[in-house]
Design an enzyme around this catalytic site. Structure first.
Site, short mmCIF file in Angstrom:
data_model
loop_
_atom_site.label_atom_id
_atom_site.label_comp_id
_atom_site.label_asym_id
_atom_site.label_seq_id
_atom_site.Cartn_x
_atom_site.Cartn_y
_atom_site.Cartn_z
N TYR A 137 0.82 -1.21 0.00
CA TYR A 137 0.00 0.00 0.00
C TYR A 137 0.86 1.26 0.00
O TYR A 137 0.43 2.29 -0.51
CB TYR A 137 -0.88 0.05 1.26
N LYS B 54 3.30 -15.32 3.34
CA LYS B 54 3.53 -16.11 2.12
C LYS B 54 5.04 -16.35 2.07
O LYS B 54 5.73 -15.97 1.11
CB LYS B 54 3.00 -15.32 0.90
N ASP C 142 -2.65 -18.48 1.49
CA ASP C 142 -3.63 -19.20 0.65
C ASP C 142 -4.35 -20.27 1.46
O ASP C 142 -5.58 -20.40 1.41
CB ASP C 142 -2.99 -19.76 -0.63
N ASP D 19 -6.40 -7.09 4.51
CA ASP D 19 -7.54 -6.48 3.82
C ASP D 19 -8.44 -7.58 3.24
O ASP D 19 -9.66 -7.59 3.43
CB ASP D 19 -7.04 -5.55 2.71
N ASP E 200 -12.42 -9.21 4.80
CA ASP E 200 -13.70 -9.19 4.07
C ASP E 200 -14.26 -10.61 3.99
O ASP E 200 -15.47 -10.82 4.13
CB ASP E 200 -13.52 -8.64 2.64
C1 IPM Z 1 -10.39 -1.15 3.97
C2 IPM Z 1 -10.45 -0.64 2.54
C3 IPM Z 1 -9.23 0.21 2.24
C4 IPM Z 1 -8.00 -0.69 2.34
C5 IPM Z 1 -9.24 0.93 0.87
C6 IPM Z 1 -10.48 1.72 0.65
C7 IPM Z 1 -8.03 1.81 0.73
O1 IPM Z 1 -10.61 -1.67 1.65
O2 IPM Z 1 -10.30 -0.34 4.90
O3 IPM Z 1 -10.47 -2.36 4.18
O4 IPM Z 1 -7.68 -1.42 1.40
O5 IPM Z 1 -7.37 -0.65 3.40
MN MN Z 2 -10.98 -3.61 2.60
#
Ligand code: IPM
Ligand code: MN
Ligand code: NAD
Length: 366
Positions: free
Chosen positions: A141, A186, A218, A242, A246
């Site tokens: 990032y 990884k 993975d 990240d 999710d």
């Molecule tokens: C999160 C989001 C952010 C990230 C993006 C919007 C920059 O996906 O906070 O999870 O990847 O950190």
């Molecule tokens: Mn995210």
């Protein structure tokens, strides 16, 4: 106590869910006798529209003045032109870097009432209680980027110091929970991951009461679906964190439910639901505000030291999950305001309107 809270509602559903979280914080202040002062600033696409920059200097200055920052979400199709000079997400990354919040805590529990709503079988999600610690200010990032006509690169770089500070935070959190720490990397391919793994191994000596194990990212993605209840604290680098969070949020029922706390060395923190600006439902008043409300609970706990109040908000959310009303992403039909109202009612310890009518009917007939 008195505290200054800065809100950065941002874009899309950001303002809708932030309003709900602020209503809950105001109710906490009223019930427990605190004086919370709120300021609001621009971040992301709305800031680009107003000032040309995703992270205006006024926003940064207000952060420096605040005890805690509560963020909605940034981004959206309006600002997603790949050739644009600036992007909303740059504002968010700049903010995380400026605040020095290198440890992003993303707790994840599966509420029993939502087990049936998980894409996994009930028996798989029973007892899931995870805490992700995502490194937030390093890795791909923030590495050097390049782009020319036929190639592009994003450098992924980690220093030992960057790994150590987030790893120590994860070891300490594991120690305060069930004592399990899974480090995800990884290391079979990436040099940064080999440095990550050897740093964790070295630090493990300082935490003999914590059981450290390593997992390749993975297979971790797979294990989150097959044995999620086996894990306690999971620490990993920025990009892996990240993606895995999710995935884990979906396993708990919905992305709309998951909160986060981003912490550095001091008390000031940045609090945001893990979901984005949800352009597909923005402006309709139907977003799930619970991730934002639970982020406000984390703010009370980590930046203001108000554990009792944080737990009360979490208990109010748990009650709404158990009794309803439910937002659409959790299979219900309640809009944002109705879900927020239900949390406020639960927080105040009042019976819901439906309960009161039922009581009235009973007393009339009895
Ligand atoms: C999160 C989001 C952010 C990230 C993006 C919007 C920059 O996906 O906070 O999870 O990847 O950190
Ligand atoms: Mn995210
Ligand atoms: P998203 O998280 O915005 O949405 C993914 C899906 O989940 C959508 O179908 C959305 O409707 C649903 N969803 C998300 N939050 C919800 C909620 N609270 N209630 C109900 N449903 C919800 O991810 P995306 O669509 O990939 O990204 C949209 C924009 O948001 C992008 O610009 C991205 O960069 C940005 N984003 C910002 C943040 C942040 O500010 N912290 C986080 C993630 C994505």
């Amino acid at each position: 106590m008195s505290a200054r809270i800065l809100t950065l509602p941002g874009d899309g559903i950001g303002p809708e869910v932030t309003a709900a979280a602020v209503a809950v914080l105001k109710s906490v202040a009223a019930h427990y006798g605190h004086a919370f002062e709120f300021d609001e600033q621009l971040l992301g696409g709305c800031a680009i529209d107003a000032t040309g920059e995703p992270l205006p200097s006024a926003t940064l200055a207000a952060c420096a003045d605040a005890d805690a920052v509560l963020l909605g979400a940034v981004g959206g199709p309006r600002w997603s032109d790949p050739n644009a000079r600036v992007r909303p997400e740059q504002g968010l990354l700049g903010l995380r870097a400026a605040l020095g919040v290198y440890a992003n805590l993303r707790p994840l529990r599966v509420h029993p009432a939502l087990a049936a709503h998980s894409p996994l079988k009930d028996e798989r999600v029973a007892g899931v209680d995870l805490l992700f610690v995502r490194e937030l200010t390093g890795g791909a990032y923030f590495g050097r980027k390049s782009r020319d006509a036929d190639s592009a690169s994003d450098e992924c770089r980690y220093s030992v110091a960057e790994i150590e500070r987030v790893a120590r935070r994860a070891f300490e959190l594991a120690r305060s929970r069930r004592g399990g720490l899974t480090s995800v990397d990884k290391a079979n391919v990436l040099e940064t991951s080999r440095l990550w793994r050897s740093t964790l191994d070295r630090l493990a000596g300082d935490y003999p009461d914590v059981q450290l194990e390593h997992q390749l990212v993975d297979s971790m993605a797979m294990l989150l679906l097959t044995q999620p209840a086996r894990y306690d604290v999971i620490v990993t680098e920025n990009l892996f964190g990240d993606i895995l969070t999710d995935e884990a949020a979906a396993l708990a029922g919905s992305l709309g439910l998951s909160p986060s706390a981003s912490l550095g060395d001091g008390r000031r923190g940045l609090y945001e639901p893990i979901h984005g600006s949800a352009p597909d439902i923005a402006g309709r008043g139907i977003a799930n505000p619970l991730g934002a409300i639970l982020s406000a609970a984390l703010l009370l706990r980590h930046s203001l030291g108000l554990e009792r109040e944080a737990s009360a908000v979490e208990a109010a959310v748990a009650r709404v999950l158990a009794e309803g009303p439910r937002p659409r992403d959790l299979g219900g039909s309640a809009d944002t305001i109705a879900v927020c109202d239900a949390v406020l009612v639960a927080l105040a310890g009042r019976a819901s309107a439906a309960d009161m009518y039922a009581d009235l009917a009973n007393s009339c007939c009895g």
